[in-house]
Scaffold this motif. Structure first.
Motif, mmCIF file in Angstrom:
data_model
loop_
_atom_site.group_PDB
_atom_site.id
_atom_site.type_symbol
_atom_site.label_atom_id
_atom_site.label_comp_id
_atom_site.label_asym_id
_atom_site.label_seq_id
_atom_site.Cartn_x
_atom_site.Cartn_y
_atom_site.Cartn_z
ATOM 1 N N ARG A 109 0.831 -1.200 0.000
ATOM 2 C CA ARG A 109 0.000 0.000 0.000
ATOM 3 C C ARG A 109 0.871 1.259 0.000
ATOM 4 O O ARG A 109 0.566 2.241 -0.702
ATOM 5 C CB ARG A 109 -0.934 -0.017 1.205
ATOM 6 N N GLN A 110 1.966 1.216 0.760
ATOM 7 C CA GLN A 110 2.868 2.351 0.795
ATOM 8 C C GLN A 110 3.582 2.557 -0.545
ATOM 9 O O GLN A 110 3.874 3.689 -0.927
ATOM 10 C CB GLN A 110 3.895 2.168 1.920
ATOM 11 N N PHE A 111 3.861 1.472 -1.233
ATOM 12 C CA PHE A 111 4.483 1.570 -2.556
ATOM 13 C C PHE A 111 3.594 2.403 -3.483
ATOM 14 O O PHE A 111 4.077 3.263 -4.234
ATOM 15 C CB PHE A 111 4.693 0.167 -3.133
ATOM 16 N N LEU A 112 2.304 2.151 -3.424
ATOM 17 C CA LEU A 112 1.354 2.882 -4.280
ATOM 18 C C LEU A 112 1.108 4.297 -3.761
ATOM 19 O O LEU A 112 1.093 5.254 -4.542
ATOM 20 C CB LEU A 112 0.039 2.118 -4.364
ATOM 21 N N GLU A 113 0.935 4.441 -2.450
ATOM 22 C CA GLU A 113 0.614 5.751 -1.879
ATOM 23 C C GLU A 113 1.757 6.745 -2.034
ATOM 24 O O GLU A 113 1.527 7.958 -2.095
ATOM 25 C CB GLU A 113 0.237 5.608 -0.408
ATOM 26 N N ILE A 125 12.020 2.423 -5.876
ATOM 27 C CA ILE A 125 12.359 1.359 -4.923
ATOM 28 C C ILE A 125 11.888 1.774 -3.531
ATOM 29 O O ILE A 125 12.223 2.863 -3.056
ATOM 30 C CB ILE A 125 13.870 1.086 -4.879
ATOM 31 N N LEU A 126 11.124 0.915 -2.902
ATOM 32 C CA LEU A 126 10.660 1.155 -1.540
ATOM 33 C C LEU A 126 11.462 0.304 -0.557
ATOM 34 O O LEU A 126 11.591 -0.909 -0.741
ATOM 35 C CB LEU A 126 9.179 0.797 -1.414
ATOM 36 N N ILE A 127 11.995 0.950 0.469
ATOM 37 C CA ILE A 127 12.598 0.234 1.602
ATOM 38 C C ILE A 127 11.633 0.415 2.760
ATOM 39 O O ILE A 127 11.487 1.521 3.297
ATOM 40 C CB ILE A 127 13.989 0.790 1.947
ATOM 41 N N PHE A 128 10.966 -0.657 3.146
ATOM 42 C CA PHE A 128 9.889 -0.587 4.129
ATOM 43 C C PHE A 128 10.247 -1.358 5.394
ATOM 44 O O PHE A 128 10.752 -2.479 5.333
ATOM 45 C CB PHE A 128 8.608 -1.167 3.529
ATOM 46 N N VAL A 129 9.970 -0.743 6.541
ATOM 47 C CA VAL A 129 10.208 -1.389 7.829
ATOM 48 C C VAL A 129 8.975 -1.222 8.710
ATOM 49 O O VAL A 129 8.432 -0.124 8.821
ATOM 50 C CB VAL A 129 11.425 -0.772 8.564
ATOM 51 N N SER A 130 8.546 -2.313 9.312
ATOM 52 C CA SER A 130 7.511 -2.259 10.347
ATOM 53 C C SER A 130 8.148 -2.781 11.626
ATOM 54 O O SER A 130 8.444 -3.975 11.741
ATOM 55 C CB SER A 130 6.293 -3.108 9.957
ATOM 56 N N GLU A 131 8.402 -1.879 12.561
ATOM 57 C CA GLU A 131 9.224 -2.220 13.733
ATOM 58 C C GLU A 131 8.595 -3.269 14.635
ATOM 59 O O GLU A 131 9.260 -4.195 15.087
ATOM 60 C CB GLU A 131 9.532 -0.955 14.537
ATOM 61 N N ALA A 132 7.320 -3.116 14.949
ATOM 62 C CA ALA A 132 6.681 -4.035 15.895
ATOM 63 C C ALA A 132 6.747 -5.476 15.406
ATOM 64 O O ALA A 132 6.921 -6.407 16.195
ATOM 65 C CB ALA A 132 5.234 -3.622 16.138
ATOM 66 N N GLU A 133 6.604 -5.652 14.091
ATOM 67 C CA GLU A 133 6.626 -6.992 13.510
ATOM 68 C C GLU A 133 8.026 -7.447 13.127
ATOM 69 O O GLU A 133 8.211 -8.571 12.639
ATOM 70 C CB GLU A 133 5.728 -7.035 12.266
ATOM 71 N N HIS A 134 9.040 -6.568 13.304
ATOM 72 C CA HIS A 134 10.406 -6.877 12.867
ATOM 73 C C HIS A 134 10.396 -7.297 11.399
ATOM 74 O O HIS A 134 11.038 -8.280 11.007
ATOM 75 C CB HIS A 134 11.036 -7.984 13.727
ATOM 76 N N TYR A 135 9.690 -6.507 10.603
ATOM 77 C CA TYR A 135 9.489 -6.857 9.191
ATOM 78 C C TYR A 135 10.193 -5.844 8.297
ATOM 79 O O TYR A 135 10.040 -4.628 8.473
ATOM 80 C CB TYR A 135 8.002 -6.879 8.870
ATOM 81 N N VAL A 136 10.939 -6.353 7.337
ATOM 82 C CA VAL A 136 11.633 -5.502 6.370
ATOM 83 C C VAL A 136 11.331 -6.024 4.973
ATOM 84 O O VAL A 136 11.335 -7.235 4.738
ATOM 85 C CB VAL A 136 13.161 -5.506 6.592
ATOM 86 N N ILE A 138 11.922 -4.890 0.617
ATOM 87 C CA ILE A 138 12.345 -3.993 -0.454
ATOM 88 C C ILE A 138 11.505 -4.329 -1.681
ATOM 89 O O ILE A 138 11.495 -5.472 -2.130
ATOM 90 C CB ILE A 138 13.845 -4.145 -0.782
ATOM 91 N N ILE A 139 10.787 -3.341 -2.187
ATOM 92 C CA ILE A 139 9.945 -3.545 -3.368
ATOM 93 C C ILE A 139 10.472 -2.650 -4.486
ATOM 94 O O ILE A 139 10.555 -1.427 -4.334
ATOM 95 C CB ILE A 139 8.472 -3.201 -3.084
ATOM 96 N N ALA A 140 10.843 -3.255 -5.588
ATOM 97 C CA ALA A 140 11.396 -2.517 -6.730
ATOM 98 C C ALA A 140 10.428 -2.547 -7.896
ATOM 99 O O ALA A 140 9.808 -3.578 -8.183
ATOM 100 C CB ALA A 140 12.736 -3.118 -7.141
ATOM 101 N N ASP A 141 10.290 -1.416 -8.559
ATOM 102 C CA ASP A 141 9.448 -1.349 -9.750
ATOM 103 C C ASP A 141 10.120 -2.094 -10.906
ATOM 104 O O ASP A 141 11.280 -2.500 -10.822
ATOM 105 C CB ASP A 141 9.194 0.111 -10.124
ATOM 106 N N ARG A 142 9.383 -2.249 -12.001
ATOM 107 C CA ARG A 142 9.804 -3.112 -13.104
ATOM 108 C C ARG A 142 11.168 -2.742 -13.677
ATOM 109 O O ARG A 142 11.955 -3.615 -14.034
ATOM 110 C CB ARG A 142 8.738 -3.069 -14.206
#
Length: 204
Positions: A109-113, A125-136, A138-142
């Motif tokens: 959702r953040q990639f689109l927003e 390129i999105l570098i996304f982190v969600s701290e509570a979930e310890h989730y990382v 990287i989403i790259a466009d085509r």
């Protein structure tokens, strides 16, 4: 959960700016405190335990009549629903697969927003982190994903995830940005000046 001060935010922003001087890719970094409130989880656990009370009592010397049993179940439900809503406890009640699913959904959702799908050459390129979930993630466009194998991103993600778990999110961002920069200047080298997307860390 780590909190980033203004100096740390500026350090991350400067790191992105330096990387984008060497590549046509557009980097956006997003930090989420958590990907969901998971408010339904405490309710589900409290209800399940309350429903099991008659079964538990059947194997003990104690037994309650209809009204007493109903009161015990309601009391248990209310108390546990409140206790389980304490964030520290809530996160430990959420299945790991659910946390990953919610974090992955928020990343997309953040990639689109953040309009990463709208860059001129599809180099967002999105570098996304969600701290509570310890989730990382990287989403790259085509324009980038066609040149860089997912296994390469996976190694960077694993390194960053370890730093998030240890509470060193800011250093993790810097290292991740630099690692991405080393890759991108090889596969999407700088050709023209542009800055289509913001360089600051987005905190949600």
């Amino acid at each position: 959960m780590s909190l980033l001060n203004q100096q740390q935010l500026e350090t991350i922003s400067n790191a992105i700016t330096e990387v984008e001087k060497q590549t046509d890719a557009e980097l956006v970094t997003v930090l989420a405190r958590k990907s969901d409130d998971y408010l339904y989880i405490p309710t589900l656990w409290a209800a399940l335990i309350a429903l099991l009370i008659p079964l538990v009592l059947r194997f003990t010397p104690f037994w309650l009549d209809g009204n007493e049993l109903l009161w015990a179940q309601w009391s248990t439900f209310v108390v546990l629903a409140c206790v389980f809503r304490i964030p520290f406890i809530t996160l430990r009640l959420v299945p790991k697969s659910t946390k990953r699913w919610r974090a992955a959904s928020l990343a997309r959702r953040q990639f689109l927003e953040n309009n990463l799908h709208c860059t001129k050459d599809q180099t967002g390129i999105l570098i996304f982190v969600s701290e509570a979930e310890h989730y990382v993630e990287i989403i790259a466009d085509r324009g980038i994903s066609q040149k860089v194998d997912n296994l390469i991103w996976a190694k960077i993600i694993d390194d960053f995830t370890r730093q998030v778990k240890s509470g060193d999110t800011q250093a993790g961002f810097i290292k991740c940005i630099q690692q991405c920069g080393d890759l991108l200047k090889q596969h999407a080298p700088y050709t023209t000046e542009k800055n289509e997307l913001p360089n600051h860390l987005v905190i949600i």
